[in-house]
Design an enzyme around this catalytic site. Structure first.
Site, PDB file in Angstrom:
ATOM      1  N   CYS B  46      46.068  30.898  35.462  1.00  0.00           N
ATOM      2  CA  CYS B  46      47.038  31.384  34.474  1.00  0.00           C
ATOM      3  C   CYS B  46      47.198  32.893  34.598  1.00  0.00           C
ATOM      4  O   CYS B  46      46.468  33.565  35.318  1.00  0.00           O
ATOM      5  CB  CYS B  46      46.584  30.994  33.076  1.00  0.00           C
ATOM      6  SG  CYS B  46      44.950  31.615  32.635  1.00  0.00           S
ATOM      7  N   ALA B  49      44.191  34.895  34.054  1.00  0.00           N
ATOM      8  CA  ALA B  49      43.308  34.928  35.225  1.00  0.00           C
ATOM      9  C   ALA B  49      43.753  36.007  36.194  1.00  0.00           C
ATOM     10  O   ALA B  49      42.925  36.702  36.795  1.00  0.00           O
ATOM     11  CB  ALA B  49      43.293  33.574  35.922  1.00  0.00           C
ATOM     12  N   ARG B  80      34.082  35.873  39.938  1.00  0.00           N
ATOM     13  CA  ARG B  80      34.814  36.301  41.121  1.00  0.00           C
ATOM     14  C   ARG B  80      34.008  37.377  41.824  1.00  0.00           C
ATOM     15  O   ARG B  80      33.464  38.275  41.189  1.00  0.00           O
ATOM     16  CB  ARG B  80      36.191  36.832  40.730  1.00  0.00           C
ATOM     17  CG  ARG B  80      37.153  36.917  41.900  1.00  0.00           C
ATOM     18  CD  ARG B  80      38.592  36.991  41.382  1.00  0.00           C
ATOM     19  NE  ARG B  80      39.536  36.943  42.473  1.00  0.00           N
ATOM     20  CZ  ARG B  80      39.983  38.018  43.114  1.00  0.00           C
ATOM     21  NH1 ARG B  80      39.586  39.215  42.754  1.00  0.00           N
ATOM     22  NH2 ARG B  80      40.843  37.882  44.103  1.00  0.00           N
ATOM     23  N   HIS B 187      49.157  39.530  37.408  1.00  0.00           N
ATOM     24  CA  HIS B 187      49.083  40.729  38.263  1.00  0.00           C
ATOM     25  C   HIS B 187      50.190  41.693  37.856  1.00  0.00           C
ATOM     26  O   HIS B 187      49.985  42.881  37.670  1.00  0.00           O
ATOM     27  CB  HIS B 187      49.290  40.385  39.750  1.00  0.00           C
ATOM     28  CG  HIS B 187      48.473  39.227  40.255  1.00  0.00           C
ATOM     29  ND1 HIS B 187      48.925  38.380  41.235  1.00  0.00           N
ATOM     30  CD2 HIS B 187      47.238  38.787  39.910  1.00  0.00           C
ATOM     31  CE1 HIS B 187      48.003  37.471  41.484  1.00  0.00           C
ATOM     32  NE2 HIS B 187      46.973  37.685  40.696  1.00  0.00           N
TER      33      HIS B 187
END
Lengths: 490, 476
Positions: B46, B49, B80, B187
């Site tokens: 999503c 994320a 991550r 992003h």
């Protein structure tokens, strides 16, 4: 440094060649203000030992044969969960998503659910779909039941009335702000039975079990034990095969469905069961209570069978319920565990142990370490649970221990307790690795999640033989860490 | 007919436009950057994320505060592998076991009553607590999620109030899970919001900018390099060796003070061109700092990146030095790479990662003599697919935003020897007897630059050469 090496060997660059220097962010250690250590007095949650409610419902669903969870939420709500299953079990997890975007957030998720279920059914022909709600669908106020009726109508029009026999639908409401992954499983246990269970009038001799969030190895060990007892039983939400599936070469057909899992028909027949057990009260007792209330199936809620007494209680209860005597095999297995405990008592007696994890794992493990003569020092119950706290208190009273019990807290507070008073060994999940390294105390991994070691999902801690394995792991960790070589040789 | 009809899409024809076979004239691109079909076993994440996990997460010395119920924070806690070197103390004389941004998980742990009455007060208190506890933090990032966006919490306001109170910068990123079609939106949101916040901060506090006397003519930033498994290490020194100073990466192993100086560079060198070209473009518009697009994967591309960067500065000595460095690097890696090339030559390969890495790796895999038979991306946009289609042979299968079933059919159809993919798909595809590699966080990196390619080749070789695949196929 990596760029200084004249020639990189075939083996590649080793970690030590990276030359990483840790840079401290402050010149020296600054302890946190005393008043902010306790979770009670602080607002921020640091390092929770629990995760979201939907994963619990998905977990339960994955233990059902040809069942797929359909998550009514944004894509992250499935992707993060699938990552988690991949990490823990090293297996794929089939989970579908309603694909919430802005329009769903504004207009509601009815289109997503109706199209989504239809697409999932026509692609996968599953035997069951659990509709798992999320924070977003609950806040928007999606009328899932209404949407489902509509979806069924549309599917009936397209695929014929057989659709009603072909696929079962179970709705599980799991807004994450109302509970953790443990509660999500618990709610699923009730929702599945409530939606599927019937009473046919033809009584069955089957004993039903809801295992809770045990690993695949634990469930396998319980099934083996019950089989040696010749017990007719059904294991609900049985992930032991679906999340531990052999590699056999190229599958004959796509899509990939893992073999195994509980049959939907076993849920349907649950109303006829001779008895039903929750062996992880925080994750499963809701299902047991409901079935007992609705169909008068005798329900039992047992502590997780970790250690001698906890396993004894379960075996005795099953023996009484079914009128079977305890078999010689079981007595032999119990003897093996006791033998191991006797052989190891010098390694365990008086060792101080800190424990962290989900309520049922922690409460049962506390019983076991007390039996081993160990001293529990700080116990974190990852999800607030009064029954687990009560069970821990009782057993600690019995053995005259008074550990710090954190029942509505986070790992930050627990870790701080460990820093101030380091135990000899820690029992906990993979999120306890950091504290274990920082205070140089060995960690015995158990519970959920364990993702930084291989094979532990297959290694049981439940039952007598699982207890023996668990004991060995605890002792070997202690030996590795606390004993110089020449004192281990006998 | 460039569109491929997969069996699983017979009843879902809207997916057909996303699955193509590259044709001779390379004129067809798959439909992309579109919402996921409901009911898919999607591999996408999503927007949250994208913001928290990918772009904001690697920043080392800030409190990464997730304003959400516990799950969204939990799943992004140390999962991550964007590594860093800034550590807090665990106790006197002992540093914590993980760098600051991965060691702890800070969240507001929203409960039902907070959802009903709003969570701004809770967020503010939580941040103040966190600053009291984490004395090493130079600032904080706040991330919203579905829950806190839907109830309408004004996190920007809280950020301002807390920043004023503690005297440290606090940035609020609003990228709830449901916004956009994939993590790509996260992003994007992080880039735009961060830039806007940065501009304002620099205006109000000019002291955070790089002083004129501290600037050099050869200052650059590495944009869209997230230091996965220390990917910065084989790359950054190459620039330093030719006389270029790297001010910061955006955002791998980045420190907040350095990020505040992003616009003070002479050039932005953009690596991940999906998640971070946005900020390079904004800096270009606002500060007239140009940017270049590069790849640090593989021999050809890393050499090109170095040459082009040196050429940008137009300094003869630097260009000469770049050639020397490239030669030095080639000397260091050629024997090992030859060893692998011999063993990997002609192996068939499918690549499935987020976006740009797919086309970066097509070139890198050429360096290893491997043949790409399928390319898939989670959130590629048109420009990503243009580059993919340009770089592969006609006949290559290309799938946009594949779901699990489509991946299975891709494996059936193309029968690759190796699948470069993420953690979720890696275990699925192994059931088909096909080797896989965790290409999101790597198996044992770094994989970047000249020297990292040896690690990449080693892990690929190990995956393909493992005896288990052969044994599994034998009659028993």
């Amino acid at each position: 440094m990596i760029t200084e090496i004249k020639q990189i060997p075939v083996e590649g660059v080793k970690y030590k060649h990276l030359g990483i220097e840790k840079k401290p962010l402050t010149p020296e250690y600054v302890p946190p203000p005393e008043e902010l250590v306790s979770k009670e007095k602080r607002t921020v949650c640091i390092d929770p030992s629990r995760t979201c409610m939907p994963i619990g419902a998905m977990w339960a669903t994955l233990g059902v044969n040809r069942a797929i969870p359909f998550v009514q939420g944004a894509q992250g709500c499935t992707t993060y969960v699938r990552y988690t299953f991949a990490r823990v079990f090293r297996e794929p997890a089939l989970i579908a998503n309603a694909s919430f975007h802005e329009d769903a957030a504004v207009f509601g998720g009815s289109k997503n659910l109706i199209h989504g279920l239809r697409n999932l059914v026509c692609r996968y022909q599953p035997s069951l779909i659990s509709i798992v709600t999320t924070c977003s669908s609950e806040i928007i106020g999606d009328d899932i039941q209404g949407f489902l009726y509509e979806a069924l109508d549309e599917m009936e029009a397209e695929m014929g009335p057989e659709i009603h026999d072909m696929v079962k639908f179970v709705i599980v409401n799991t807004p994450s702000f109302a509970g953790s992954h443990v509660e999500g499983y618990n709610r699923a246990s009730q929702a599945f039975l409530k939606t599927l269970a019937k009473k046919s009038g033809q009584d069955s001799r089957d004993i039903y079990f809801i295992p809770g969030q045990m690993s695949t190895g634990d469930i396998r060990e319980l099934k083996r034990m019950f089989s040696t007892m010749n017990l007719p039983f059904k294991m609900l939400f049985d992930i032991s095969d679906t999340l531990d599936c052999p590699l056999t070469g190229m599958p004959k057909s796509v899509p990939y469905y893992p073999p195994g899992g509980t049959q939907v028909s076993d849920f349907v027949r649950a109303g006829d069961a001779e008895a039903i057990y929750s062996i992880s009260p925080a994750a499963g007792s809701a299902g047991v209570k409901w079935l007992e209330k609705r169909y008068k199936v005798p329900g039992f809620i047992n502590t997780m069978p970790i250690g001698v007494k906890n396993t004894d209680k379960l075996i005795k209860s099953i023996s009484e319920t079914t009128g079977r005597s305890i078999s010689d095999e079981i007595r032999w297995e119990r003897g093996i565990l006791l033998d191991a405990m006797a052989d190891c008592l010098h390694y365990t007696m008086g060792k101080r142990v800190a424990i962290c994890g989900d309520p049922d794992f922690v409460s049962a493990a506390t019983g076991f370490v007390c039996e081993l003569g160990m001293i529990p020092t700080a116990i974190l119950i990852g999800t607030k649970n009064d029954l687990a706290a009560e069970t821990i208190k009782d057993v600690c009273d019995e053995y005259d221990h008074s550990p710090l019990i954190l029942n509505d807290s986070d790992q930050f507070e627990w870790e701080y307790a460990l820093k101030n008073d380091a135990p000899d060994v820690i029992l906990g999940h993979s999120k306890c690795v950091n504290i274990s390294k920082e205070i140089r105390t060995p960690l015995v991994r158990f519970g959920f999640p364990v993702y930084d070691r291989v094979g532990l999902q297959r290694e049981p801690v439940v039952g007598y033989l699982g207890g023996e394995r668990f004991l060995s792991r605890i002792i070997n960790a202690i030996l590795d860490h606390h004993y110089p070589d020449d004192r281990v040789h006998q | 007919m460039p569109v491929v009809q997969l069996k699983c899409n017979l009843c879902i024809p809207e997916r057909n436009k996303h699955t193509i076979v590259v044709d001779e004239d390379k004129s067809t691109l798959p439909k992309c950057n579109a919402p996921t079909v409901p009911g898919d076993l999607t591999e996408r994440g999503c927007a949250y994320a994208g913001a928290r996990g990918v772009v904001g997460g690697p920043v080392v010395d800030v409190i990464q505060m997730v304003h959400a119920p516990v799950g969204c924070a939990y799943y992004t806690w140390g999962s991550r592998r964007h590594l860093g070197d800034g550590y807090n103390w665990a106790m006197p004389g002992v540093l914590e076991n993980e760098a600051n941004h991965r060691r702890h998980c800070y969240c507001t742990d929203m409960q039902e009553k907070d959802v009903v009455f709003g969570g701004m007060d809770k967020l503010k208190k939580a941040l103040l607590d966190a600053f009291e506890i984490n004395k090493g933090a130079k600032g904080a990032f706040i991330y919203t999620t579905c829950t806190t966006a839907l109830i309408g919490d004004d996190v920007g306001l809280v950020a301002k109030e807390v920043s004023k109170e503690v005297g440290k910068p606090v940035f609020a990123c609003s990228a709830p899970g449901f916004c956009g079609v994939s993590q790509s939106k996260g992003h994007h949101e992080f880039n735009f919001q961060f830039y806007k916040w940065l501009m304002k901060l620099r205006e109000e506090h000019p002291e955070v900018c790089l002083k004129e006397e501290d600037k050099t003519p050869y200052d650059i930033n590495l944009i869209g390099e997230y230091n996965i498994d220390w990917d910065l290490l084989p790359v950054k020194p190459l620039f330093e060796k030719i006389g270029i100073r790297v001010l910061t990466a955006f955002t791998g192993n980045a420190y907040l003070d350095d990020l505040l100086r992003l616009p003070d560079a002479k050039l932005n060198v953009v690596h991940c061109q999906r998640s971070a070209t946005y900020i390079a473009e904004l800096i270009k518009q606002g500060f007239d700092v140009p940017y270049s697009r590069v790849s640090f994967f593989g021999i050809q591309q890393t050499a090109k990146a170095l040459r082009e960067t040196a050429a940008f500065f137009g300094d003869e000595a630097m260009m000469k030095k770049a050639e020397e460095v490239i030669q030095e690097e080639l000397d260091a890696v050629t024997p090992a790479l030859d060893w692998y090339r011999e063993r990997l030559k002609g192996k068939k390969l499918a690549i499935y990662v987020g976006g740009p890495r797919v086309w970066h790796w097509i070139k890198a895999m050429e360096d290893l003599g491997m043949e790409v038979v399928a390319c898939l991306t989670t959130f590629g946009h048109t420009d990503d697919y243009q580059k993919i289609v340009e770089r592969v042979k006609p006949g290559t299968l290309v799938i946009d935003n594949p779901n699990e079933f489509e991946i299975e059919e891709m494996i059936e159809k193309t029968q690759p020897d190796l699948f470069l993919t993420g953690l979720k798909e890696k275990y699925l595809v192994r059931k088909f007897g096909v080797a896989t590699l965790n290409s999101h966080s790597y198996e044992c990196g770094p994989y970047s630059g000249f020297r990292g390619l040896v690690n990449f080749a080693r892990d690929i070789y190990q995956a393909v050469a493992a005896p288990v695949w052969k044994i599994a196929q034998e009659e028993f």
